[in-house]
Each structure stands twice: as structure tokens, then as C-alpha cells.
Design an enzyme around this catalytic site. Structure first.
Site, PDB file in Angstrom:
ATOM      1  N   GLY A  50       0.871  -1.182   0.000  1.00 40.88           N
ATOM      2  CA  GLY A  50       0.000   0.000   0.000  1.00 40.88           C
ATOM      3  C   GLY A  50       0.896   1.216   0.000  1.00 40.88           C
ATOM      4  N   GLU A  51       0.807   2.006   1.036  1.00 45.04           N
ATOM      5  CA  GLU A  51       1.651   3.198   1.150  1.00 45.04           C
ATOM      6  C   GLU A  51       2.135   3.291   2.599  1.00 45.04           C
ATOM      7  OE1 GLU A  51       3.165   5.396  -0.869  1.00 45.04           O
ATOM      8  OE2 GLU A  51       3.901   6.012   1.094  1.00 45.04           O
ATOM      9  N   SER A  52       3.447   3.138   2.754  1.00 53.09           N
ATOM     10  CA  SER A  52       3.985   3.032   4.114  1.00 53.09           C
ATOM     11  C   SER A  52       3.826   4.317   4.914  1.00 53.09           C
ATOM     12  CB  SER A  52       5.457   2.623   4.059  1.00 53.09           C
ATOM     13  OG  SER A  52       6.205   3.587   3.341  1.00 53.09           O
ATOM     14  N   CYS A  82       6.127  -5.271   0.238  1.00 46.97           N
ATOM     15  CA  CYS A  82       6.246  -3.922  -0.315  1.00 46.97           C
ATOM     16  C   CYS A  82       6.176  -2.855   0.786  1.00 46.97           C
ATOM     17  CB  CYS A  82       5.212  -3.723  -1.424  1.00 46.97           C
ATOM     18  SG  CYS A  82       5.710  -2.439  -2.586  1.00 46.97           S
ATOM     19  N   ARG A 111      12.891   3.388  -0.016  1.00 43.82           N
ATOM     20  CA  ARG A 111      11.514   3.520  -0.551  1.00 43.82           C
ATOM     21  C   ARG A 111      11.546   3.896  -2.026  1.00 43.82           C
ATOM     22  NH1 ARG A 111       8.360   7.927   1.067  1.00 43.82           N
ATOM     23  NH2 ARG A 111       6.492   7.061   0.144  1.00 43.82           N
ATOM     24  N   ILE A 139       5.556  -2.967  -7.570  1.00 46.95           N
ATOM     25  CA  ILE A 139       4.785  -1.745  -7.802  1.00 46.95           C
ATOM     26  C   ILE A 139       5.344  -0.636  -6.905  1.00 46.95           C
ATOM     27  CG2 ILE A 139       2.494  -0.680  -7.782  1.00 46.95           C
ATOM     28  CD1 ILE A 139       1.357  -3.615  -7.823  1.00 46.95           C
ATOM     29  N   ARG A 140       5.965   0.359  -7.518  1.00 47.71           N
ATOM     30  CA  ARG A 140       6.643   1.414  -6.736  1.00 47.71           C
ATOM     31  C   ARG A 140       7.356   0.810  -5.526  1.00 47.71           C
ATOM     32  NH1 ARG A 140       6.353   6.272  -8.129  1.00 47.71           N
ATOM     33  NH2 ARG A 140       6.625   7.203  -6.092  1.00 47.71           N
ATOM     34  N   HIS A 180       4.812  -8.260  -4.574  1.00 50.38           N
ATOM     35  CA  HIS A 180       3.420  -8.533  -4.168  1.00 50.38           C
ATOM     36  C   HIS A 180       3.006  -9.949  -4.558  1.00 50.38           C
ATOM     37  CE1 HIS A 180       1.966  -4.387  -3.263  1.00 50.38           C
ATOM     38  NE2 HIS A 180       2.985  -4.052  -4.050  1.00 50.38           N
ATOM     39  N   GLU A 182       0.707 -11.678  -3.446  1.00 50.40           N
ATOM     40  CA  GLU A 182      -0.757 -11.843  -3.342  1.00 50.40           C
ATOM     41  C   GLU A 182      -1.448 -11.527  -4.674  1.00 50.40           C
ATOM     42  OE1 GLU A 182       1.044  -9.473  -2.233  1.00 50.40           O
ATOM     43  OE2 GLU A 182       0.041  -7.541  -2.425  1.00 50.40           O
TER      44      GLU A 182
HETATM   45  N1  GLN Z   1       5.897   3.116  -2.456  1.00 47.91           N
HETATM   46  C1  GLN Z   1       5.102   2.553  -1.407  1.00 47.91           C
HETATM   47  C2  GLN Z   1       5.578   3.008  -0.037  1.00 47.91           C
HETATM   48  O1  GLN Z   1       6.499   3.733   0.091  1.00 47.91           O
HETATM   49  C3  GLN Z   1       5.073   1.052  -1.451  1.00 47.91           C
HETATM   50  C4  GLN Z   1       4.357   0.579  -2.691  1.00 47.91           C
HETATM   51  C5  GLN Z   1       3.600  -0.686  -2.515  1.00 47.91           C
HETATM   52  O2  GLN Z   1       3.367  -1.169  -1.412  1.00 47.91           O
HETATM   53  N2  GLN Z   1       3.138  -1.201  -3.626  1.00 47.91           N
HETATM   54  O3  GLN Z   1       5.008   2.601   0.932  1.00 47.91           O
END
Ligand code: GLN
Length: 201
Positions: A50-52, A82, A111, A139-140, A180, A182
Site C-alpha cells: 500500500g503506502e507506508s 512492499c 523507498r 509496484i513502486r 506482491h 498476493e
Molecule cells: N511506495 C510505497 C511506499 O512507500 C510502497 C508501494 C507498494 O506497497 N506497492 O510505501
């Protein structure tokens, strides 16, 4: 410890449903964790992607950060993918100002490291403990700059510009992947984690 361990999925933000689906397909009992009382009821935890930065802020808001740190210190098995990998890192690079983690794995994670080149991509990962390479979606994604003496660099990207980068790490009961699993229909990483859970219980 319960006879059949319940695996919590941290549900502050991110792809919670996908992790539950794979864990349950491997025979695990799962529960969502948003509050400290819910954390007390699980024997292991998955921290989704997700987004940390959002996860960190919400963990603070929901008074979960300290309980999470305590459970990890006490040896609860945890797996972060991630953003979840970032949450389990002792040290991060390119974090938001003041960004905190749960920690537990002696590693430095950068990150959005791959994201500086391309937002998302796929690569095979050579992974200790797995019979054949794991086809992974990034993904990112963060990558692992370095691991300390206590942590094991379990998996490395096997193809493309980033070949050789560490993308999976294990330290004791803690597991983290940059990618990921999942999302790809291959349950081997979750099954590997569930073996760790079984060994710890
Ligand atoms: N870029 C996201 C972060 O810094 C991580 C991306 C992801 O979980 N797909 O949390």
C-alpha cells in the site's frame, strides 16, 4: 498459543483482501487487525502493500505502532510485502519527514527505489527455500540496500536492470518481500510464511 494459529492482516490501508484470500487458500484462519485488541487475538501478522507513510500515520492514530513493535519484539511471526517490508525495516532511506517503522529486521530499505526507474514491472526472483524462481510483480517497490548480520538476504531479482538486488529478507520469525505475491496466483511465499508460523507455535 491457540491450536490453529490465526493470521492477522493489518488492515489500516493496502491490499488486505488479496492477502486474506491467498492465506485462506493455503488453509490458514485469518482476521483483520485495525485495533490493539484485534492484534492481541492473532498469533501472526501480514502487513500488506500500500503506502507506508499512510500506514505509519494510521498506526500512530489508531495507537497500534507501540503494540506492533512489542509483539514483533516478543517474537510474533510477521510478513510484510512492499510497504509492509518498509514497515518491518529497522532503517529506511527516502522516507517522508519523520517516517517511523515497526522495525525488527536489521536492514536498510530504500523507498520507491525501483519506482525511480519505472513504476511497476515483473521479474523472476531467485529465492532460498523455494523450489524454483518466483515470478514477482513490483509496484513502486522498495529495495534492500543492505542487511545486517542477523538478517538473511533470501531473494534477489534475477533479471532486468535490477538483477542482483535484494528483494526478500528473513530474520528469525520475520519475512519481508519488495514484491506482491498476493497478486500473481502463486501461493508459495504465503505457504513459506505459514511454515514459519507453524514452526514458531
Ligand atoms: N511506495 C510505497 C511506499 O512507500 C510502497 C508501494 C507498494 O506497497 N506497492 O510505501
Amino acid at each position: 498459543m491457540a491450536a490453529v494459529p490465526t493470521v492477522g492482516v493489518l488492515a489500516l490501508q493496502g491490499d488486505v483482501r488479496e492477502h486474506r484470500r491467498v492465506l485462506e487458500s493455503c488453509g490458514a484462519a485469518t482476521a483483520v487487525v485495525r485495533r490493539p485488541e484485534e492484534l492481541e487475538r492473532v498469533q501472526a501478522l501480514v502487513i500488506p502493500g500500500g503506502e507506508s507513510t499512510t500506514m505509519w500515520r494510521l498506526a500512530r492514530t489508531f495507537d497500534l505502532l507501540e503494540p506492533l513493535r512489542k509483539r514483533v519484539e516478543q517474537g510474533m511471526p510477521a510478513y510484510g510485502s512492499c510497504a509492509g517490508m518498509i514497515m518491518l525495516a529497522d532503517r529506511i532511506l527516502d522516507g517522508a519527514a519523520g517516517q517511523e517503522t515497526i522495525g525488527g529486521i536489521d536492514m536498510v530499505v530504500r523507498r520507491n527505489a525501483f519506482g525511480r526507474q519505472v513504476d511497476s514491472f515483473e521479474s523472476d526472483v531467485e529465492m532460498g527455500g523455494l523450489d524454483r524462481p518466483f515470478h514477482a510483480v513490483f509496484i513502486r517497490a522498495p529495495w534492500v540496500e543492505s542487511v545486517g548480520a542477523g538478517a538473511d538476504a533470501l531473494g534477489r531479482a534475477a533479471s532486468g536492470d535490477s538483477a542482483g538486488r535484494i528483494v526478500a529478507v528473513r530474520q528469525g520469525n520475520l519475512l519481508a518481500t519488495s514484491f506482491h505475491p498476493e497478486l500473481t496466483g502463486d501461493p508459495r511465499i504465503h505457504a513459506y510464511f505459514l511454515e514459519m508460523v507453524k514452526e514458531a507455535s
